[in-house]
Design an enzyme around this catalytic site. Structure first.
Site, PDB file in Angstrom:
ATOM      1  N   THR A   1      -7.326 -12.462  -3.164  1.00 56.92           N
ATOM      2  CA  THR A   1      -8.288 -13.388  -2.565  1.00 56.92           C
ATOM      3  C   THR A   1      -9.726 -12.908  -2.755  1.00 56.92           C
ATOM      4  OG1 THR A   1      -8.025 -12.344  -0.390  1.00 56.92           O
ATOM      5  CG2 THR A   1      -6.659 -14.239  -0.854  1.00 56.92           C
ATOM      6  N   THR A   2      -9.938 -11.595  -2.714  1.00 58.38           N
ATOM      7  CA  THR A   2     -11.291 -11.083  -2.943  1.00 58.38           C
ATOM      8  C   THR A   2     -11.679 -11.289  -4.400  1.00 58.38           C
ATOM      9  OG1 THR A   2     -10.779  -9.389  -1.308  1.00 58.38           O
ATOM     10  CG2 THR A   2     -12.813  -9.128  -2.524  1.00 58.38           C
TER      11      THR A   2
ATOM     12  N   ASP B   1      -9.252  -7.756   4.087  1.00 55.78           N
ATOM     13  CA  ASP B   1      -8.585  -8.834   3.388  1.00 55.78           C
ATOM     14  C   ASP B   1      -9.537 -10.006   3.188  1.00 55.78           C
ATOM     15  OD1 ASP B   1      -6.212  -9.920   2.315  1.00 55.78           O
ATOM     16  OD2 ASP B   1      -5.980 -11.153   4.107  1.00 55.78           O
TER      17      ASP B   1
ATOM     18  N   ASP C   1       1.001  -9.226   2.038  1.00 54.57           N
ATOM     19  CA  ASP C   1       0.545  -9.277   0.648  1.00 54.57           C
ATOM     20  C   ASP C   1       1.562  -8.596  -0.266  1.00 54.57           C
ATOM     21  OD1 ASP C   1      -1.728 -10.526   1.402  1.00 54.57           O
ATOM     22  OD2 ASP C   1      -3.125  -8.946   0.801  1.00 54.57           O
TER      23      ASP C   1
HETATM   24  P1  ADP Z   1      -7.876  -8.697  -3.641  1.00 57.85           P
HETATM   25  O1  ADP Z   1      -8.116  -9.466  -2.389  1.00 57.85           O
HETATM   26  O2  ADP Z   1      -8.531  -9.347  -4.819  1.00 57.85           O
HETATM   27  O3  ADP Z   1      -6.447  -8.378  -3.875  1.00 57.85           O
HETATM   28  P2  ADP Z   1      -8.236  -5.880  -3.223  1.00 57.85           P
HETATM   29  O4  ADP Z   1      -9.236  -5.248  -2.336  1.00 57.85           O
HETATM   30  O5  ADP Z   1      -6.811  -5.844  -2.827  1.00 57.85           O
HETATM   31  O6  ADP Z   1      -8.699  -7.358  -3.450  1.00 57.85           O
HETATM   32  O7  ADP Z   1      -8.416  -5.207  -4.650  1.00 57.85           O
HETATM   33  C1  ADP Z   1      -7.631  -5.583  -5.737  1.00 57.85           C
HETATM   34  C2  ADP Z   1      -8.068  -4.867  -6.983  1.00 57.85           C
HETATM   35  O8  ADP Z   1      -8.002  -3.450  -6.808  1.00 57.85           O
HETATM   36  C3  ADP Z   1      -7.137  -5.201  -8.146  1.00 57.85           C
HETATM   37  O9  ADP Z   1      -7.908  -5.484  -9.279  1.00 57.85           O
HETATM   38  C4  ADP Z   1      -6.332  -3.929  -8.328  1.00 57.85           C
HETATM   39  O10 ADP Z   1      -5.884  -3.754  -9.652  1.00 57.85           O
HETATM   40  C5  ADP Z   1      -7.341  -2.877  -7.908  1.00 57.85           C
HETATM   41  N1  ADP Z   1      -6.720  -1.593  -7.542  1.00 57.85           N
HETATM   42  C6  ADP Z   1      -5.711  -1.365  -6.689  1.00 57.85           C
HETATM   43  N2  ADP Z   1      -5.420  -0.032  -6.626  1.00 57.85           N
HETATM   44  C7  ADP Z   1      -6.279   0.604  -7.454  1.00 57.85           C
HETATM   45  C8  ADP Z   1      -6.521   1.975  -7.831  1.00 57.85           C
HETATM   46  N3  ADP Z   1      -5.806   2.990  -7.344  1.00 57.85           N
HETATM   47  N4  ADP Z   1      -7.511   2.222  -8.710  1.00 57.85           N
HETATM   48  C9  ADP Z   1      -8.272   1.218  -9.181  1.00 57.85           C
HETATM   49  N5  ADP Z   1      -8.106  -0.078  -8.863  1.00 57.85           N
HETATM   50  C10 ADP Z   1      -7.126  -0.395  -8.023  1.00 57.85           C
HETATM   51 MG    MG Z   2      -5.197  -7.202  -2.740  1.00 55.94          MG
END
Ligand code: ADP
Ligand code: MG
Length: 522
Positions: free
Chosen positions: A98-99, A65, A390
Site C-alpha cells: 500500500t505504501t 502500514d 499482510d
Molecule cells: P508497502 O506498504 O509498500 O508494502 P513496506 O513498508 O512494507 O511498504 O515496504 C515494502 C518494500 O520494502 C518492498 O519493496 C520490499 O521489497 C522492501 N523490503 C522488505 N524487506 C527489505 C530488506 N530487508 N531490505 C530492503 N528492502 C526490503
Molecule cells: Mg509491506
C-alpha cells in the site's frame, strides 16, 4: 453561474457553488494528491518510521502500514481521497504494497504536473502512463522467479512483508513460519482460500506467545457455568434462531382471568422450552452454536443434558463453524436431522484474563485455522495483527497467482529500465510521459535508500550499474544498507503486489490528471 447561449442565460448551478477550472483545478488536485503520498513516504521499507495518529476523541493508532495511515488521517480533499482509495484497492486486491502504490501515485502526479507545465496535453500524459504501465506489467512478469514455491521461499515472502512493522518481541522469521504453516494447512488443490485463515487477537501476553490453532476461535463463552468446558469428538449443531418462547418473539397475548389459567399458560410455556432442549438432546448434540439468544430456562435444561451451548455468536463465526465442522445452519431445532450435524475433534473453553474463548478444533469437513495473535498492549496487538494479516495475504497471493519477484527496489529499477528502453517506440508526446513514469518508479528505491540512511543519488547510480550485470537491490540488514542480490538475502515480494501497484497508482494519477473542472456545492 450561467451558460451564455444565443438566447437567455440558463442557470445550472446554485449561487454558492465553488468552481475551479483548467490548470488551477489540476494544480490544486495534484498538490493534494502529492501531499498525501508524501505523508506515507517515510514509512517505506524495513527501516521506515512509524506514524502516530491521534483522532478527535484522543484514540491513538501507531502504525507503519500505508493504508492504515491514510484511512486514519482525516482526509477531506476529493483528489487526496483518491489516493486513499489507491491504498484501499491495493489492500483489498493483494493485501500488501500500500505504501509502494501510494508513493508511486504521488510521484506520477508530480511528474504529470511537470509535463502539463511543459504543455503536454493531459490526454498525452494519460496515454503515456497507460503504455508505461503495460510495459511495466510485462516486465514484472519476466522477473518472476522460476521453480516451485517451497516453504522456505514462502517464509521469505511472508518475512519480507512484515519487516519494518513492529512485531513485538518475536522475530519476523518465527511469525513467517506460523503464517506459512497456517496457509499450507488450508491449502487444497484449488489453492488456499484467504478466508480459511482467521486471525484472532487477544491482549495480555507477549507477542511471542502467538500460536497457530487448527480450528476456529470464537470469543463467546458457554451460556452457563455448569456446562461442559472440554469435549472430544463432539457433535456440533448450528442454529440461527432464538430458543425463547414464541410469546417474546411474536407478541402473543394471553387473556388470563384466573389463577388456573395463569398456571396453564406458564406450563405451556415451560413445556415449549423443554421441547427445545429435548430436541437438541435427542439429536445427540454435544455443542450448540447459536447466532441468536437462548432463554435462561432452555439453557438450564441444556446444561442438565450436558450440552455446551453458545449464544449470540457473531455471524461470521457461525458460518465458519458450520463450514469447518460440516454442520448445516438450521432454523428450527425441532427439525434438526443427523445430516445437519457436524463434528469437531475437540471443543474447549479457555480463560484469558477477563475473557473466555471457545476453541472448536479439528472440524471434520474443512480445514480452518486461526492465528491466535498475542500482544502485551492493544497498540502492539493491532500493529502485529496488521503485519500478520499482510503476511497471510502475500503467501496466499504468491501461491495463487503470479509467483514472486526480487524485492528491495530491484523490481522497480528493472521495470523502469525496461520502460525507458521501450518508450522510444511510443509516438508523440506520450513518449515523454512514459519516460516520466520510469522516473517516478525510481522514487521507490530512492526512498528505500533515504529511509536506510544511504545517499539516495549514489545508491541509485550503483543500483542501476549492479543491475546491468546481475540482480541487485538495496538490502537493509540491521543498521546498514548494501547493494546485493535480494534473492540471496531473502527479500521477495509477490509479483501480484507489484503489478497491482502499477495498476492502481496509474489509475488514480490519470483520473486526477484528466480533471479540469472542480465544481463544489457549498
Ligand atoms: P508497502 O506498504 O509498500 O508494502 P513496506 O513498508 O512494507 O511498504 O515496504 C515494502 C518494500 O520494502 C518492498 O519493496 C520490499 O521489497 C522492501 N523490503 C522488505 N524487506 C527489505 C530488506 N530487508 N531490505 C530492503 N528492502 C526490503
Ligand atoms: Mg509491506
Amino acid at each position: 453561474m450561467s451558460y451564455q447561449g444565443t438566447s437567455n442565460p440558463i442557470f445550472i448551478l446554485g449561487d454558492d457553488a465553488q468552481r475551479t477550472r483548467g490548470r488551477d483545478a489540476q494544480t490544486s488536485n495534484i498538490a493534494a494528491g502529492k501531499a498525501v503520498a508524501e505523508a506515507v513516504r517515510t514509512t517505506l521499507g524495513p527501516r521506515g518510521m512509524d506514524k502516530m495518529l491521534v483522532d478527535s476523541t484522543g484514540e491513538v493508532v501507531i502504525t507503519n502500514d500505508g493504508v492504515t495511515i491514510l484511512e486514519e488521517m482525516d482526509i477531506e480533499h476529493p483528489a487526496a481521497q483518491m489516493l486513499v482509495e489507491v491504498a484501499q484497492t491495493q489492500e483489498s486486491e493483494v493485501g500488501d504494497g500500500t505504501t509502494t502504490a501510494s508513493v508511486l501515485a504521488g510521484q506520477l502526479l508530480a511528474k504529470a504536473e511537470d509535463l502539463l507545465g511543459r504543455d503536454v496535453h493531459p490526454t498525452a500524459v494519460v496515454e503515456g502512463y497507460a503504455a508505461a504501465r503495460d510495459i511495466g506489467t510485462e516486465a514484472v512478469r519476466d522477473l518472476v522467479l522460476e521453480g516451485e514455491l517451497d516453504d522456505d521461499l514462502l517464509r521469505t515472502v511472508a518475512a519480507t512483508s512484515m519487516t519494518g512493522k513492529g512485531t513485538g518481541d518475536v522475530n519476523a522469521e518465527a511469525l513467517a513460519d506460523l503464517v506459512v504453516r497456517a496457509v499450507r494447512h488450508v491449502e487444497t488443490d484449488a489453492g488456499a482460500n484467504r478466508d480459511d485463515v482467521r486471525v484472532h487477537t487477544q491482549v495480555g501476553a507477549a507477542s511471542s506467545a502467538t500460536e497457530l490453532v487448527e480450528g476456529i476461535i470464537t470469543d463467546t463463552e458457554p451460556v452457563r457455568d455448569d456446562m461442559p468446558r472440554d469435549l472430544t469428538d463432539a457433535t456440533v449443531a448450528v442454529i440461527d434462531t432464538k430458543l425463547e418462547t414464541r410469546e417474546t418473539s411474536a407478541d402473543v397475548e394471553y387473556n388470563v382471568t384466573s389463577v388456573d389459567q395463569l398456571n396453564a399458560a406458564l406450563d405451556a410455556e415451560e413445556s415449549e422450552l423443554r421441547r427445545y432442549a429435548a430436541a437438541v438432546r435427542d439429536a445427540g448434540v454435544d455443542v450448540l452454536v447459536s447466532q441468536k439468544g437462548i432463554d435462561d430456562r432452555v439453557a438450564a435444561f441444556l446444561a442438565d443434558a450436558g450440552v455446551l451451548a453458545l449464544k449470540s455468536v457473531k455471524k461470521s463465526d457461525v458460518v465458519a463453524v458450520a463450514n469447518a465442522t460440516g454442520a448445516t445452519v438450521v432454523g428450527d431445532v425441532a427439525d434438526i436431522e443427523a445430516a445437519d450435524l457436524g463434528t469437531a475433534e475437540r471443543v474447549h473453553v479457555e480463560r484469558f484474563g477477563e475473557d473466555e474463548l471457545t476453541f472448536i478444533e479439528g472440524g471434520a469437513d474443512a480445514a480452518a485455522v486461526t492465528l491466535l495473535v498475542r500482544g502485551s498492549t492493544t497498540h502492539v496487538l493491532s500493529e502485529l495483527e496488521r503485519a500478520i494479516g499482510d503476511a497471510v495475504d502475500v503467501v496466499v497471493v504468491a501461491l495463487d497467482e503470479e509467483g514472486v519477484v526480487p524485492g528491495a527496489g530491484c523490481a522497480e529499477i528493472v521495470v523502469a529500465d525496461r520502460i525507458r528502453s521501450e518508450a522510444a517506440s511510443i509516438e508523440g508526446r506520450a513518449q515523454l510521459a512514459a519516460d516520466a513514469f520510469a522516473d517516478a518508479l525510481d522514487a521507490l528505491p530512492r526512498t528505500l535508500a533515504e529511509n536506510t540512511g544511504m545517499d539516495p543519488i549514489d545508491a541509485l547510480v550503483d543500483l542501476r550499474a549492479a543491475n546491468e550485470s546481475g540482480r541487485a537491490g538495496l538490502i537493509t540488514s540491521g543498521e546498514r544498507g548494501e547493494i546485493a542480490d535480494p534473492v540471496a538475502h531473502g527479500v521477495l515480494d509477490p509479483a501480484a503486489v507489484k503489478r497491482e501497484a502499477l495498476a492502481s497508482a496509474t489509475d488514480a494519477a490519470t483520473m486526477i490528471v484528466r480533471i479540469d473542472d472542480i465544481i463544489a456545492a457549498e
